[in-house]
Design an enzyme around this catalytic site. Structure first.
Site, PDB file in Angstrom:
ATOM      1  N   SER A 447       0.843  -1.200   0.000  1.00 35.07           N
ATOM      2  CA  SER A 447       0.000   0.000   0.000  1.00 35.07           C
ATOM      3  C   SER A 447       0.878   1.251   0.000  1.00 35.07           C
ATOM      4  O   SER A 447       1.670   1.461  -0.912  1.00 35.07           O
ATOM      5  CB  SER A 447      -0.961  -0.043   1.192  1.00 35.07           C
ATOM      6  N   ASP A 499      -8.969  -4.648  -6.248  1.00 36.61           N
ATOM      7  CA  ASP A 499      -8.406  -3.728  -5.263  1.00 36.61           C
ATOM      8  C   ASP A 499      -8.577  -2.278  -5.720  1.00 36.61           C
ATOM      9  O   ASP A 499      -8.252  -1.920  -6.853  1.00 36.61           O
ATOM     10  CB  ASP A 499      -6.935  -4.065  -5.063  1.00 36.61           C
TER      11      ASP A 499
END
Length: 676
Positions: A447, A499
């Site tokens: 991330s 995602d």
């Protein structure tokens, strides 16, 4: 549609948003009225206790007030359910009904006070059930009044002053907005919006030091957020309805997609072997990226055994370790890293959990199994990390040997520079390679950590030509095209399913906003039906809606014209809305600079139907992809869960253990199969 205008200002709620809260309050009021009527009928209007006259008056008045409130709520719910999001005409009486409902709060407040006076003074000696019923009614009145006040605060819009209406004889549209008065109005509105968002950020981050760097970050984020919402006039429920419709539209397109466009290869082919090798490396380095989150992720992933394993290690006095582990006063973070990675304490060169805006935790360790000096960067885990994420403006990042425009995500660029200075200026990497000079350098993260790790790898590439970076679920708005192409030789990005974060960039958000505007403008269903069907679809599935429209014959320029008031959801011209009727992505025409995912991209997808039971085994497949496959945001219940580090690690483990998947690599230059 625009927010409803009552009491001289515009609110963050539309005239078709009263259906659900109105139905809930209507149910409570009807039950309340029936209970009061039963109490009054049971005593037949005669009460044998002190203050009987006051009690009689209270109950009669309460029945009348509740009856009037019920009638007003019925009218509000009925009128609010009429029309569509873009057709507020049948709901023009909502402001008057809101005024009527507000007036009815006055007698309700008076009667609540009257009931409280009777209970406290004249209720002694009466039937306990009667006293309890009156107390319940009084408490219910005050609770409803309290929740009403909280609701008013929740839908209050600090920027809700009604916009000035144009002269009656002048056409409504672009000519008004191009006038000096219109430009001055929008300039003032933009400045006010920036100031409001700055104040919101300061209030949200009141625990952070208000130094110059933090204030600059608040100002940068406020300009970005306020600019994103400044050219539309939608309330949150409009966005929710648009997302529900978009999800069903995307599912319908996915179901109709031709499955034969995916070109499969045998795992024994060179391309398949390359993919298999990268998967094995990825699952290994993902463990270190996940370990960087410390004890929160370790406890979450090991709910039953994690607390027991860490309880013996935390809070121990290890003075020698505190020279290495910064910002981990109890030692729980470092203990969880030891348990997750399987490394020994002597394998760690530097571990820091120091956390500020643009300064994120990381650690440096020796991985003897892969003969690598490892730098693992933590992802988002704190409010400071969120502010780093939101600093999404572009910042120049000139790299020697790279031709073309070189720029990157500002917040992650600053974070990478912070870690770079630590590694080089403090001699951390020199110390590591003095211990293992033959080892190679590997950088990894998830991330926020993935984006920072990719930028850190770019900064270190000239000094360490053999370094490799494994970036898990990196943000989509990270690198310019030149830097993205440059990073393909040494960065591997791993993306799971749908995602959200790898598809998240300012141009993609503009594209999502445009699509929401288009689908909301064309849907002929009332908002409450859209939301109900959307919730049912998310929970139980079914067939996507057919999206009937009421504007099939409407001229394109009517959809793209930036009108004011209730005639349009667009309040000023934006390059993102040159044509709402067009399906072309605005990313190519928007003023925001395009940013891309780093390196080569390995996309992990679920096999089988899109919906399955919670207990069914998930099967995955992996395929090579490219950055252009992530130029649009996909709406899905898994758009957040697919980003979680434990889910990514589980998918990688599934692919490399018993291999319940099919390898479907394809050419990096062939993006046809990536269009979802």
């Amino acid at each position: 549609m625009p927010g409803v205008v009552v009491f001289g200002r515009r609110w963050g709620i539309a005239s078709d948003d009263f259906v659900f809260p109105g139905c809930f309050e209507l149910f409570v009021r009807v039950v309340w009225w029936i209970g009061t009527m039963i109490l009054y009928t049971y005593h037949k209007g005669h009460f044998d206790c002190g203050g009987r006259d006051v009690l009689h008056t209270y109950l009669i008045g309460l029945l009348v007030v509740l009856g009037l409130i019920i009638l007003s709520l019925c009218a509000i719910v009925y009128v609010s359910a009429q029309g569509t999001i873009m057709n507020p005409g049948p709901r023009r009486s909502i402001p008057a009904l809101v005024y009527l409902r507000a007036v009815l709060y006055i007698p309700e407040l008076v009667w609540a006070c009257l009931g409280a006076v009777w209970v406290s003074g004249d209720g002694h000696g009466c039937n306990p059930a009667t006293v309890g019923a009156v107390i319940t009614a009084v408490i219910a009145s005050w609770i409803i009044l309290l929740f009403t006040a909280l609701g008013v605060v929740f839908v209050f819009d600090p920027l809700g002053n009604p916009r000035p209406q144009p002269a009656a004889m002048e056409p409504l549209g672009v000519r008004d907005l191009q006038s000096s008065e219109g430009n001055q109005f929008f300039s003032t509105a933009r400045n006010l919006a920036v100031k409001v968002w700055e104040n919101r950020l300061r209030l949200l981050c009141c625990c952070l030091p208000q130094d110059e760097s933090n204030r600059a970050a608040f100002s940068s984020i406020a300009k970005l957020v306020s600019g994103f919402f400044s050219d539309t006039d939608m309330v949150p429920s409009d966005i929710a309805a648009g997302l529900a419709l978009l999800h069903q539209e995307q599912d319908k397109m996915e179901q109709s997609r031709d499955p034969d466009v995916i070109v499969t290869h045998s795992p024994s082919s060179p391309l398949g072997e390359d993919l298999e090798s990268e998967l094995e490396k990825a699952v290994h380095w993902m463990q270190f990226a996940a370990a960087a989150y410390g004890w929160p992720l370790y406890i979450y992933s090991n709910l039953f055994t994690g607390p027991c394993k860490l309880s013996g290690d935390c809070c121990k006095s290890r003075a020698a370790e505190y020279e290495i582990v910064g910002g981990d006063h109890l030692g729980c973070h470092f203990s969880s890293i030891l348990h997750t990675t399987g490394l020994q304490y002597r394998d760690f060169i530097y571990v820091s959990f120091h956390n500020q805006i643009y300064e994120i935790p990381f650690y440096v360790a020796l991985d003897h199994k892969r003969e690598a000096v490892l730098v693992a960067v933590r992802g988002t885990l704190s409010l400071k990390d969120v502010l780093t994420d939101l600093s999404a403006e572009c910042e120049n990042l000139p790299i020697e040997g790279v031709s073309g425009a070189c720029y990157a995500h500002k917040g992650m660029c600053q974070a990478a520079s912070y870690i770079y200075k630590k590694l080089i200026n403090d001699g951390i990497l020199n110390q590591a390679f003095s211990i293992a000079p033959e080892y190679k350098l590997v950088i990894t993260g998830h991330s926020l950590g993935a984006g920072t790790a990719s930028l850190l790898a770019i900064l270190l590439r000239n000094s360490f030509p053999t370094l490799q970076c494994y970036s898990f679920s990196p943000p989509g708005g990270l690198l310019s095209k030149a830097l993205a192409d440059y990073s393909k030789d040494f960065v591997l990005s791993v993306v799971l399913g749908k995602d959200l974060v790898p598809r998240l960039s300012i141009p993609n958000m503009e594209d999502l906003k445009r699509r929401i505007l288009k689908i909301v403008s064309n849907c002929n269903k009332p908002k409450y039906r859209i939301l109900l069907q959307g919730c049912w679809y998310e929970l139980f599935g079914g067939d996507p809606d057919d999206f009937p429209t009421e504007m099939d014959n409407r001229r394109e320029e009517e959809l793209s014209q930036p009108l004011l008031g209730e005639e349009s959801l667009i309040v000023r011209h934006s390059s993102s809305y040159q044509s709402l009727a067009s399906d072309d992505s605005p990313a190519h025409t928007a003023t925001h600079l395009p940013l891309f995912l780093p390196g080569r991209i390995l996309h992990i997808l679920e096999d089988g139907p899109a919906r399955r039971s919670c207990f069914s085994q998930v099967r995955y497949r992996a395929e090579w992809s490219n950055e252009m496959a992530f130029r649009s945001i996909l709406i899905s219940p898994r758009m957040l869960s697919d980003h979680m580090p434990d889910i990514v690690l589980r998918a990688l483990n599934s692919l490399t253990s018993d291999r319940p998947f099919s390898l479907c690599p394809s050419s990096l230059n062939d993006s046809q199969h990536n269009t979802i």
